[in-house]
Design an enzyme around this catalytic site. Structure first.
Site, short mmCIF file in Angstrom:
data_model
loop_
_atom_site.label_atom_id
_atom_site.label_comp_id
_atom_site.label_asym_id
_atom_site.label_seq_id
_atom_site.Cartn_x
_atom_site.Cartn_y
_atom_site.Cartn_z
N HIS A 249 1.85 4.72 -2.12
CA HIS A 249 1.08 5.59 -2.99
C HIS A 249 1.92 6.57 -3.80
O HIS A 249 3.05 6.91 -3.45
CB HIS A 249 0.05 6.37 -2.16
N ASP B 96 1.98 2.10 3.94
CA ASP B 96 1.09 3.24 3.67
C ASP B 96 1.92 4.48 3.40
O ASP B 96 1.64 5.57 3.87
CB ASP B 96 0.11 3.49 4.81
N GLU C 189 0.86 -1.20 0.00
CA GLU C 189 0.00 0.00 0.00
C GLU C 189 0.88 1.24 0.00
O GLU C 189 0.96 1.97 0.98
CB GLU C 189 -0.95 0.01 1.20
N HIS D 184 -9.13 0.07 -0.79
CA HIS D 184 -8.49 1.12 0.00
C HIS D 184 -9.55 2.08 0.53
O HIS D 184 -10.59 2.27 -0.10
CB HIS D 184 -7.49 1.87 -0.87
#
Length: 328
Positions: free
Chosen positions: A9, A281, A7, A161
């Protein structure tokens, strides 16, 4: 220990205005500036963070609200195509370190299915990531069945998500800090996942694999109660299995944004170590903090190898794109 992170980004200039309005406006200026810089970067900052944390591969995905927030279907389709090509280009420059989740224009489920197939077959993407509801529609709805048929055929996971609900609930009134990642996203995403369970979606498409971040958006903690309450209520739709069975058979969770041993222990105990995967994240959480947490977790070497990289290799069907690249 080497790691794969799922995860992680990025953003492009096309999405900066919406993200600045939706997320960055709620942050202090220092954090917002740092996150924006890191989201736009694919080289020095990102690779340095990966190296320091022992992350071998990052699976990159468009940050929220992304495609799901676009009202015009044609624009959503066009930007999804453009963004996925942009990501494929970035991956091609560093194939040993990056993989991709496709962003998907679910405003048009048929086109979303085609775009997922294009990204998997042409670009080698390992699945798709969806940032919450799409213009008020949730993925259990019948109109998405053609999309799920294609997902099952391609045998790739979909990362569900967090995203915001279409309207802010009344119970957040005067306390809007509750509406975002502090609490509201967990409620929204967990509810979205449970809609899929109770709609019977997994009876129709049993091969679907869903990934939830943040140690499962509290769902692993609630499995016993979900089964208990399901057994006493009237069922608007019959299911072939208990609610907990679908969670244990069709879902995986990641450690993204949840660096605590209690939730990790719960996830392993309720789902099994084979269904838990490491994530950071990035850039919203520290790669170093996430790495230190997982390396110090009180579990055996064998369990930690599954969580840190073995499960991801299996779930994502990962292959070494460039054996000569600089890998850890």
């Amino acid at each position: 220990m080497k790691k794969i992170a799922l995860e992680e980004h990025f953003i492009t200039s096309d999405f900066l205005p919406d993200t600045q309005k939706a997320d960055f406006a709620k942050m202090n200026q220092e954090s917002a500036t740092d996150f924006q810089t890191r989201l736009l970067d694919f080289d020095d900052l990102r690779i340095k963070a990966m190296d320091e944390a022992g992350i071998e591969i990052s699976v990159l995905s468009l940050t929220d609200p992304g495609i799901q927030d676009i009202k015009d279907t044609n624009i959503a389709i066009e930007l999804a195509y453009k963004t996925n090509d942009f990501l494929a280009n970035k991956i091609s420059k560093n194939p040993g370190r990056f993989r991709g989740f496709a962003c998907l224009p679910l405003q048009d489920p048929i086109n979303a299915a085609k775009e997922l197939e294009r990204c998997v077959r042409q670009h080698g993407f390992v699945g798709g990531l969806v940032n919450g509801q799409t213009q008020g529609s949730y993925l259990d709805e019948e109109k998405f069945h053609p999309f799920w048929k294609k997902v099952e055929e391609l045998n790739v996971p979909i990362y569900l998500h967090p995203g915001s609900p279409q309207h802010i609930p009344a119970n957040y009134k005067d306390q809007l800090e509750l509406a975002g990642p502090l609490w509201g996203w967990t409620v929204e995403t967990g509810t979205h996942a449970l809609r899929m369970v109770f709609s019977g979606l997994f009876d129709l498409f049993p091969g679907i694999r869903i990934i939830l971040g943040h140690m499962g958006e509290t769902i692993p903690y609630l499995l016993w109660r979900l089964d208990s309450r399901w057994n006493i209520i009237k069922h608007p739709k019959d299911l072939k299995k208990s609610p907990s069975q679908y969670i244990r058979e069709n879902f995986y969770v990641t450690t993204s944004g949840m660096c605590a041993n209690g939730p990790l222990t719960c996830a392993i105990q309720e789902l099994g170590a084979e269904r838990v995967m490491f994530s950071v994240d990035y850039p919203y959480e520290s790669s170093n903090v996430a790495a230190q947490f997982i390396e110090q977790a009180p579990f055996s070497q064998k369990v930690m190898e599954k969580i840190c990289y073995e499960n991801a290799y299996r779930v994502l069907n990962l292959k070494d794109k460039n054996k000569d690249s600089n890998r850890l």
